[in-house]
Design an enzyme around this catalytic site. Structure first.
Site, short mmCIF file in Angstrom:
data_model
loop_
_atom_site.label_atom_id
_atom_site.label_comp_id
_atom_site.label_asym_id
_atom_site.label_seq_id
_atom_site.Cartn_x
_atom_site.Cartn_y
_atom_site.Cartn_z
N ASP A 28 -26.82 28.28 -13.72
CA ASP A 28 -27.58 27.86 -14.96
C ASP A 28 -28.57 28.87 -15.46
O ASP A 28 -29.22 29.39 -14.85
CB ASP A 28 -27.93 26.28 -14.77
N GLY A 31 -27.66 30.95 -21.38
CA GLY A 31 -28.06 30.76 -22.65
C GLY A 31 -29.53 31.02 -22.97
O GLY A 31 -29.98 31.69 -23.81
N HIS A 45 -23.68 35.30 -20.87
CA HIS A 45 -22.72 34.82 -20.04
C HIS A 45 -21.95 36.17 -19.38
O HIS A 45 -21.63 36.28 -18.33
CB HIS A 45 -21.45 34.08 -20.88
N THR A 74 -16.40 20.03 -16.43
CA THR A 74 -15.52 19.22 -17.27
C THR A 74 -16.50 18.99 -18.67
O THR A 74 -15.89 19.02 -19.73
CB THR A 74 -15.03 18.03 -16.77
N GLU A 75 -17.78 18.87 -18.32
CA GLU A 75 -18.35 18.54 -19.69
C GLU A 75 -18.35 19.74 -20.61
O GLU A 75 -18.59 19.48 -21.83
CB GLU A 75 -19.77 18.13 -18.97
N TRP A 77 -16.38 21.63 -21.79
CA TRP A 77 -15.35 21.59 -22.60
C TRP A 77 -15.82 21.14 -24.02
O TRP A 77 -15.33 21.36 -24.89
CB TRP A 77 -14.11 20.58 -22.37
N LEU A 139 -15.07 36.54 3.30
CA LEU A 139 -15.77 35.60 2.68
C LEU A 139 -14.67 34.67 1.65
O LEU A 139 -13.76 35.36 1.10
CB LEU A 139 -16.67 36.17 1.46
N ARG A 196 -29.92 25.92 -7.31
CA ARG A 196 -29.51 25.78 -8.76
C ARG A 196 -30.57 26.86 -9.62
O ARG A 196 -31.52 26.63 -9.11
CB ARG A 196 -29.81 24.35 -9.11
N SER A 204 -25.68 17.87 -12.06
CA SER A 204 -24.79 18.01 -13.10
C SER A 204 -23.26 17.89 -12.66
O SER A 204 -22.43 18.67 -13.23
CB SER A 204 -25.12 19.37 -13.82
C1 IPE Z 1 -23.98 22.96 -15.34
O1 IPE Z 1 -24.62 23.67 -16.14
C2 IPE Z 1 -22.59 23.55 -15.10
C3 IPE Z 1 -22.29 25.05 -15.02
C4 IPE Z 1 -23.21 25.76 -14.25
C5 IPE Z 1 -20.99 25.28 -14.98
P1 IPE Z 1 -24.62 22.99 -17.67
O2 IPE Z 1 -25.74 23.85 -18.19
O3 IPE Z 1 -23.62 22.66 -18.10
O4 IPE Z 1 -25.36 21.67 -17.01
P2 IPE Z 1 -26.50 20.50 -17.80
O5 IPE Z 1 -25.80 20.51 -18.96
O6 IPE Z 1 -27.77 21.22 -18.02
O7 IPE Z 1 -26.43 19.31 -17.05
C1 IPE Z 2 -24.60 28.20 -17.25
O1 IPE Z 2 -25.63 28.76 -18.37
C2 IPE Z 2 -23.37 28.71 -17.66
C3 IPE Z 2 -22.40 27.55 -18.09
C4 IPE Z 2 -22.66 26.27 -18.08
C5 IPE Z 2 -20.89 27.88 -18.37
P1 IPE Z 2 -25.76 27.91 -19.75
O2 IPE Z 2 -24.90 28.31 -20.74
O3 IPE Z 2 -25.69 26.38 -19.20
O4 IPE Z 2 -27.16 28.21 -20.08
P2 IPE Z 2 -28.53 27.33 -20.43
O5 IPE Z 2 -28.51 26.52 -19.62
O6 IPE Z 2 -27.95 26.78 -21.88
O7 IPE Z 2 -29.84 28.27 -20.59
MG MG Z 3 -27.22 25.07 -18.86
#
Ligand code: IPE
Ligand code: IPE
Ligand code: MG
Length: 253
Positions: A28, A31, A45, A74-75, A77, A139, A196, A204
């Site tokens: 995570d 962004g 990304h 799945t969220e 999406w 691995l 994490r 999550s």
């Molecule tokens: C968790 O990250 C899912 C992945 C790393 C693929 P999210 O950014 O989607 O989680 P939330 O929304 O902060 O819980």
């Molecule tokens: C994790 O980074 C990647 C995915 C969930 C696909 P994020 O895109 O959730 O990045 P933040 O949490 O918004 O910084």
């Molecule tokens: Mg995130």
């Protein structure tokens, strides 16, 4: 975190006899990493793919058995369509590009998740990479794509219920092992260590059943900045802990 800061930190001593067999990572912070430097989220990304490569190589080098990476939930999406499309494209092209190196490094690729929601072409391309790496005996790299634990558990319950309904399974004979064997992760042991990045203290919808006794390690470092040193630091922290599994400390000694 910049590379220079890491270079000044002494190497971490790991007990190679007590490595986690399975490490799972919620990747995570892509962004926020991008936004912090005035870039579009997509740039985070792209940079995150470099980290996947780095961490996969480090796990291979250390001799870790299984690495499960949460790549797309799945969220996820429900994110803006443009970001969803960019992520899917990035995941598939990155895996295809890395497949020759995965084969060379004897990495076996697996994918878990709700494939019914995946674009068909993306799914076919991923399945080809899984096939191409299937002889790997190093691995096992597991990518959770279109994955959520509640989807996975619901799917397992549906299959177990169908067996009970057609008479091939006695409901009284259902054990925790029955559930484990019907999950998408049935081919591997439960994670010993869950990492994490990005600092949020939540799971999550990731591997809820499987992390029952995993050691949790949460770092504020954003995924694009996470490196081999950070991974070894997480493992060193894991090795300092006493895993009691409900017993007393004296029983473990
Ligand atoms: C968790 O990250 C899912 C992945 C790393 C693929 P999210 O950014 O989607 O989680 P939330 O929304 O902060 O819980
Ligand atoms: C994790 O980074 C990647 C995915 C969930 C696909 P994020 O895109 O959730 O990045 P933040 O949490 O918004 O910084
Ligand atoms: Mg995130």
């Amino acid at each position: 975190m910049d590379q220079f800061a890491h270079d000044k930190i002494p190497n971490i001593q790991l007990d190679m006899a007590r490595l986690p067999r399975h490490i799972a990572i919620i990747m995570d912070g892509n962004g926020r990493w991008a936004q912090a430097q005035g870039l579009q989220r997509a740039a985070g990304h792209v940079e995150g793919v470099t980290t996947v490569r780095r961490i996969t190589e480090e796990c291979s080098r250390l001799g870790i058995g299984y690495l499960t990476l949460y790549a797309f939930s799945t969220e996820n999406w429900n994110r803006p369509q443009e970001e969803v499309d960019a992520l899917m494209h990035l995941i598939v092209t990155a895996i295809e590009r890395e497949t020759p190196d995965l084969i060379k490094n004897r990495v076996r690729l697996r994918v878990i998740g709700d494939s019914s929601r995946m674009p068909r072409e993306a799914l076919e391309r991923l399945e080809r990479c899984v096939q191409d790496t299937s002889a790997g005996d190093g691995l096992t790299l597991v990518l959770a794509i279109s994955y959520s634990s509640r989807w996975e558990i619901t799917d397992a319950v549906r299959r177990i219920a169908a067996e009970a309904a057609d008479g091939s399974l006695d409901p009284a004979a259902i054990t925790p092992d029955t559930v484990s064997r019907n999950l998408a992760t049935a081919f591997m042991p439960d994670p010993d260590l869950l990492i994490r990045t990005g600092g949020d203290m939540r799971v999550s919808n990731f591997l809820l059943w499987q992390i029952a006794y995993a050691e949790l390690y949460i770092t504020d470092i954003y995924w694009p900045d996470f490196n081999g040193y950070d991974l070894r630091r997480a493992i060193a922290d894991y090795q300092k802990r006493q895993r009691r599994f409900g017993l007393t400390g004296e029983q473990i000694q």
